[in-house]
Structures are given as structure tokens and as C-alpha cells.
Design an enzyme around this catalytic site. Sequence first.
Site, PDB file in Angstrom:
ATOM      1  N   HIS A 180       0.878  -1.357  -0.010  1.00  0.00           N
ATOM      2  CA  HIS A 180       0.012   0.056   0.052  1.00  0.00           C
ATOM      3  C   HIS A 180       0.860   1.264   0.090  1.00  0.00           C
ATOM      4  CE1 HIS A 180       0.840  -0.792   4.307  1.00  0.00           C
ATOM      5  NE2 HIS A 180       0.228   0.393   4.448  1.00  0.00           N
ATOM      6  N   HIS A 205       1.283   3.661   2.084  1.00  0.00           N
ATOM      7  CA  HIS A 205       2.144   4.509   3.093  1.00  0.00           C
ATOM      8  C   HIS A 205       3.269   4.838   3.198  1.00  0.00           C
ATOM      9  CE1 HIS A 205      -1.878   3.796   5.813  1.00  0.00           C
ATOM     10  NE2 HIS A 205      -2.062   4.752   5.066  1.00  0.00           N
ATOM     11  N   ASP A 212      -0.178  -4.125   6.036  1.00  0.00           N
ATOM     12  CA  ASP A 212      -0.729  -3.678   7.298  1.00  0.00           C
ATOM     13  C   ASP A 212      -2.014  -4.111   7.416  1.00  0.00           C
ATOM     14  OD1 ASP A 212       1.654  -2.319   7.959  1.00  0.00           O
ATOM     15  OD2 ASP A 212       0.915  -0.305   7.794  1.00  0.00           O
ATOM     16  N   HIS A 239      -7.416  -0.991   5.851  1.00  0.00           N
ATOM     17  CA  HIS A 239      -6.465  -0.250   6.319  1.00  0.00           C
ATOM     18  C   HIS A 239      -6.317   0.809   5.265  1.00  0.00           C
ATOM     19  CE1 HIS A 239      -2.781   0.790   8.205  1.00  0.00           C
ATOM     20  NE2 HIS A 239      -1.951   1.009   7.165  1.00  0.00           N
ATOM     21  N   ASP A 259       5.927   4.498   4.993  1.00  0.00           N
ATOM     22  CA  ASP A 259       6.902   3.639   5.638  1.00  0.00           C
ATOM     23  C   ASP A 259       6.682   2.206   5.047  1.00  0.00           C
ATOM     24  OD1 ASP A 259       4.025   3.288   6.831  1.00  0.00           O
ATOM     25  OD2 ASP A 259       4.756   1.860   8.248  1.00  0.00           O
ATOM     26  N   HIS A 260       6.088   2.161   3.605  1.00  0.00           N
ATOM     27  CA  HIS A 260       6.163   0.811   2.847  1.00  0.00           C
ATOM     28  C   HIS A 260       6.744   1.286   1.323  1.00  0.00           C
ATOM     29  CE1 HIS A 260       3.752  -1.407   5.874  1.00  0.00           C
ATOM     30  NE2 HIS A 260       3.476  -0.184   6.358  1.00  0.00           N
ATOM     31  N   HIS A 311       4.733  -4.949  10.124  1.00  0.00           N
ATOM     32  CA  HIS A 311       5.455  -4.416  11.335  1.00  0.00           C
ATOM     33  C   HIS A 311       5.847  -5.438  12.641  1.00  0.00           C
ATOM     34  CE1 HIS A 311       4.774  -0.016  10.561  1.00  0.00           C
ATOM     35  NE2 HIS A 311       3.888  -0.597   9.651  1.00  0.00           N
TER      36      HIS A 311
END
Length: 239
Positions: A54, A56, A131, A112, A58-59, A169
Site C-alpha cells: 500500500h 503509506h 498492514d 487499512h 513506511d512501505h 510491522h
Amino acid sequence: MEVKIIPCLSDNYSYLVFDKDKKIACVIDPSEARPVIEAVNKLDLDLRYILNTHHHYDHVGGNKKLKEEFDAKIIGYKEDQSRIPEIDILVEDGQIWSNDNFEIKIFHVPGHTSGHICYYLEKNRIIFTGDTLFSLGCGRVFEGTNEQMFNSLKIIKNLPPETEVYCGHEYTLQNSKFCIEHDANNLKLKKKIKIIKEKVQKGHPTVPSKIQDEIECNIFLKAVSLDVFSNLRDLKDNF
Ligand code: ZN
Ligand code: FE
């Protein structure tokens, strides 16, 4: 197929997937480029593909740099074309994306985010859940509805029980506290928590988990109805 776990940022995991002989690799969700570049070079791999679950940061944070460094192609969900940096190849629900030695099934799992996907290596019984499903937890519902998330988790839950789950995570220990509070008599969960604590103490990742473990221990997968699930999701948001 081998999976190399790469800790990124504070609690993210990126994953290198590669064939030991051919040395061709793809990376799942590079949060940042540096640790991925180090691992690719250390293992002497040819990084060809970047797979995002996805949009975000942090990905996808390492997308641009890794693409420049290795001339890799970036793969993501077709409807997130405008949100995934540098995307090259668009995939959709149910598609099997295959290239070089990879054969990966795409599941669209909204909740999410609206465009979240999971990558399933059917032959190897491995799923990268980003996530959506965490070990002993699930992602927060940001863009979708609880119903979408509940249905998305159902898809993952129906995979073969021996399937290994690599999530986005390292939240497992924290998640376990919520599970045990709502499932105090679950002996399997207690056993799993003991193993998790040992791993965390040694600084080892708690991934991969297994679908079977998650079905037995993850309170969100144990939810029998949408109402139960939604209630748990609300409680967890304030836990
Ligand atoms: Zn996210
Ligand atoms: Fe994340």
C-alpha cells in the site's frame, strides 16, 4: 525461495524474496533504501522488482532510490497508481503476476487503505500481508470500513494453515497483550506469547507466523461476526 527479513525504520519489516541459485530478487515494502541496498549487495542479488502492499510512506519510502540504484520495476495496485511513487506495473485482484522465477497471486484487501493488496506465493505457501494482518493483530481501519477489513481478513484466513505470514510491522508483543486480555483462557495463545517473549528478548523477529497460529490465537481472526470484530477494533484503537 528464500526470504530475508530486513528491519527498517523503528518497527517496519521489508523483505527480500529470492532464488538462491538464480540470485534474482524482489523486495516487499521497502520502507527505506539503505538497509535494502546493504542486504542486496551482501547477498550478491540482482534486485529486479519492488512490490508495495500500500501507499503509506513506511512501505514505499525506499522506492525511488532503489529504482535508481538497481533499475528495478515497481509493482502496486492499479487504483493506487497516483499514490505509489514511481509505479511501473499495475496489478489487480486475483491476478497472478509472474516474471522471472516469481509467481505471485494478488489479493485486494481493502480496510487499512482502500488500495491495500497482499502478495501470495502459492507454491511456497508464503504471504506478505503488509498492514492488513499482523501477527496477533490487524491494521487500523483508515480508509475503508470495518466490514471491508473483516472480509479482507477472511480471505487471508482461508489460505492453507501452514502458510507463513510475513507482515509489515513488529507489533506482535504489544498485540499479544490485547489478545490475552480478551482471550485469557487460550492455552495456544499463552504458549505463543512465551515464544514471542523469548524472541523479542533475543532481539529476533517474531515473523513469520503461520495462518494456523493466527486462526487459533489472533483475536481479530477469531471474531465470529462483523459486530464482534468492530467492537474489538474500536477497543484496540484505544488500548
Ligand atoms: Zn500502513
Ligand atoms: Fe505501516
